[in-house]
Design an enzyme around this catalytic site. Structure first.
Site, PDB file in Angstrom:
ATOM      1  N   ARG A 245      33.627  57.781 -98.911  1.00 58.10           N
ATOM      2  CA  ARG A 245      34.645  57.087 -98.102  1.00 58.10           C
ATOM      3  C   ARG A 245      35.034  57.942 -96.888  1.00 58.10           C
ATOM      4  NH1 ARG A 245      39.811  54.950-101.024  1.00 58.10           N
ATOM      5  NH2 ARG A 245      40.150  54.520 -98.822  1.00 58.10           N
TER       6      ARG A 245
ATOM      7  N   ASP B  14      45.929  66.537 -97.807  1.00 52.45           N
ATOM      8  CA  ASP B  14      44.525  66.170 -98.022  1.00 52.45           C
ATOM      9  C   ASP B  14      43.638  67.365 -98.346  1.00 52.45           C
ATOM     10  OD1 ASP B  14      44.462  63.498 -95.523  1.00 52.45           O
ATOM     11  OD2 ASP B  14      45.316  63.630 -97.535  1.00 52.45           O
TER      12      ASP B  14
ATOM     13  N   CYS C 256      46.715  53.650-105.213  1.00 53.81           N
ATOM     14  CA  CYS C 256      45.470  54.289-105.643  1.00 53.81           C
ATOM     15  C   CYS C 256      45.872  55.409-106.596  1.00 53.81           C
ATOM     16  CB  CYS C 256      44.725  54.834-104.427  1.00 53.81           C
ATOM     17  SG  CYS C 256      45.638  56.127-103.586  1.00 53.81           S
TER      18      CYS C 256
ATOM     19  N   LYS D 147      38.009  60.603 -89.720  1.00 48.33           N
ATOM     20  CA  LYS D 147      38.232  59.296 -90.392  1.00 48.33           C
ATOM     21  C   LYS D 147      39.626  58.781 -90.057  1.00 48.33           C
ATOM     22  CE  LYS D 147      39.580  59.125 -94.893  1.00 48.33           C
ATOM     23  NZ  LYS D 147      40.756  58.280 -95.163  1.00 48.33           N
ATOM     24  N   ASN D 148      40.629  59.634 -90.178  1.00 50.08           N
ATOM     25  CA  ASN D 148      42.006  59.169 -90.052  1.00 50.08           C
ATOM     26  C   ASN D 148      42.467  58.981 -88.617  1.00 50.08           C
ATOM     27  OD1 ASN D 148      42.015  59.063 -92.792  1.00 50.08           O
ATOM     28  ND2 ASN D 148      43.287  60.885 -93.093  1.00 50.08           N
TER      29      ASN D 148
ATOM     30  N   ARG E 119      51.697  54.149-103.146  1.00 44.95           N
ATOM     31  CA  ARG E 119      51.413  53.803-101.755  1.00 44.95           C
ATOM     32  C   ARG E 119      52.120  52.503-101.331  1.00 44.95           C
ATOM     33  NH1 ARG E 119      46.557  56.598-100.633  1.00 44.95           N
ATOM     34  NH2 ARG E 119      47.171  56.575 -98.463  1.00 44.95           N
TER      35      ARG E 119
END
Ligand code: EPZ
Length: 416
Positions: free
Chosen positions: A397, A305, A116, A22-23, A121
């Site tokens: 997500r 993460d 979030c 994803k990243n 952030r």
């Protein structure tokens, strides 16, 4: 329902293929804006964050087509530079379009991506660094407008390592006039993949994989076909599933060379790991002999993460452990939910003390964000009884289909 049901207490056995990162996908999709033509991105994960990024690219005039993990982006029709707030607000990674859009269009207006649950952030460092490259930015309450007739190179001595700031500056620098230096640059594998994509398209970047990137602006980039590398965080997620539930699994395509700090921690906690050319074989249950002390750091340190995932494993292991979260200011939101399952965890500032030994019992818990949600599912695999993890949309997500992957690994799990 927007939930997952888990029938806990069963050990795992099976294999699953690790999805594309994803990243890495998100900044690479943003980077297609720098290329006038058609780029083909392979092994792109089929997840909602990628869907939102594609919607943003379409809102800017790109033609996007997707066949599962293969994405085709034609940026020939890019005309707009105002991004729809519904997608910007939903996905923080929209900030990554800033550098690319400024390079392509010379202007961007967008809402602040917002924080979030894991932290405020802010984007102050993004804006401050882009101003050094000739970008004029007018900040309003809800949104900001940025303009740059021509981006020019700059030397960035950043106050701290930021993945997003490094990515935005690389994207702004590859077509800028002159040379840009980024130090300390983030060294995450996802940034290395972004640089490899740009190098393949004709960019001039040196220092890839180090904390000092030097980019010499070029006039034009050309369309490329590129394969996104496997997702090290998803691989680490299913590694901890085996740590928690026990058994043995094979994680096909797991990028082990990018996971050294994670593998070392898992081995200290009792996992038996065998690295193969095509993946990672995992066996064992968390039973760490010594109390584990885990500190999250920028790459190549232990990734923030996976912090929640290893907290779940610690709660089930013999001696438990200590966790220090150094990247985000509020990344212990999973603690109350794990405590509902019988975990004994106390938080003091950015430190958590996890008393080990389990056992955990399943109940109804709520995901509050992406990685914490995945950690609740992983903990439920090892907990007694039947559990429900609500707010599955957070997990979707970043994970293509966590229930399918875990079922392939032998878990008794279903959508609820
Ligand atoms: C990226 O977020 C990842 N997201 C995150 O993954 C990951 O946790 C994080 O890097 C750290 O590795 C994507 O790649 C899409 P940062 P990013 O800028 O770029 C502060 C996931 O679960 N900061 O390295 O936002 C910031 O608040 C997600 O996949 C400022 O203060 O992370 C944080 O405390 C979660 N001002 C720290 O720096 C700024 O202008 C590091 O954040 C920018 C950042």
């Amino acid at each position: 329902m927007d939930a997952v049901r888990i029938y806990g207490g069963k050990s795992l056995s099976g294999q699953t293929r690790i999805q594309g990162s994803k990243n890495a996908s998100l900044p690479i999709l943003a980077a297609t804006l720098l290329i006038d033509g058609i780029c083909e991105i392979e092994n792109c994960p089929d997840i909602s964050d990628v869907y939102h990024m594609l919607r943003l690219l379409e809102s800017l005039g790109c033609q996007v087509s997707r066949e599962k993990n293969h994405i085709r982006v034609d940026t020939g029709g890019v005309a707009a530079h105002d991004m729809p707030s519904d997608s910007v607000g939903v996905m923080r990674s929209s900030i990554m379009l800033l550098g690319a859009l400024l390079a392509r269009m010379g202007a961007v207006s967008m809402e602040y991506p917002g924080g979030c649950v894991i932290g405020k952030r802010p984007i102050d460092q993004h804006l401050c660094a882009l101003r050094r490259m000739g970008v004029e930015i007018v900040e309003g309450r809800e949104e900001f407008c940025a303009r740059a007739s021509k981006l020019h190179g700059a030397v960035h001595e950043l106050p701290f390592v930021s993945v997003g700031v490094t990515e935005n500056l690389v994207l702004a620098a590859v077509l800028a006039e002159g040379e840009t230096v980024i130090h300390p640059a983030a060294r995450e594998p996802e940034i290395q993949a972004l640089c490899e994509f740009l190098l393949k398209a004709g960019a001039e970047i040196s220092g890839v994989g180090t904390d000092r990137l030097v980019i010499r602006g070029v006039k034009k980039l050309h369309p490329v076909r590129f394969r996104v590398p496997a997702d090290r965080i998803v691989a680490g997620t299913y590694l901890t599933a085996c740590l928690c539930a026990g058994g043995s699994v094979f994680l096909e395509d797991a990028p082990c060379e990018q996971m050294q700090s994670v593998l070392a921690c898992a081995e200290r906690m009792g996992a038996g790991l065998t690295v193969w050319p095509d993946g990672l074989f995992v066996e064992g249950r968390a039973c760490n002999r010594l109390e584990e002390v885990l500190v999250t750091e920028v790459y190549p340190g232990f990734p923030t993460d996976l912090q929640s995932l290893f907290m779940a494993a610690m709660a089930l292991s013999g001696q438990g452990g200590q966790i220090e979260e150094t990247v985000f200011e509020n990344r212990f939101r999973i603690v109350p939910e794990l405590c509902k399952m019988g975990a004994d965890i106390t938080v003091e500032g950015n430190r958590a003390h996890v008393r080990g030994g389990g056992p955990l019992h399943n109940t109804i818990v709520e995901a509050k964000e992406l990685r914490g949600g995945a950690a609740l599912v992983v903990a439920a695999l090892a907990a007694e009884g039947t559990g429900i993890v609500r707010n599955r949309h957070f997990i979707d997500r970043g994970y293509e289909d966590i229930t399918l992957s875990l079922r392939e690994l032998g878990a008794d799990i279903e959508l609820a």
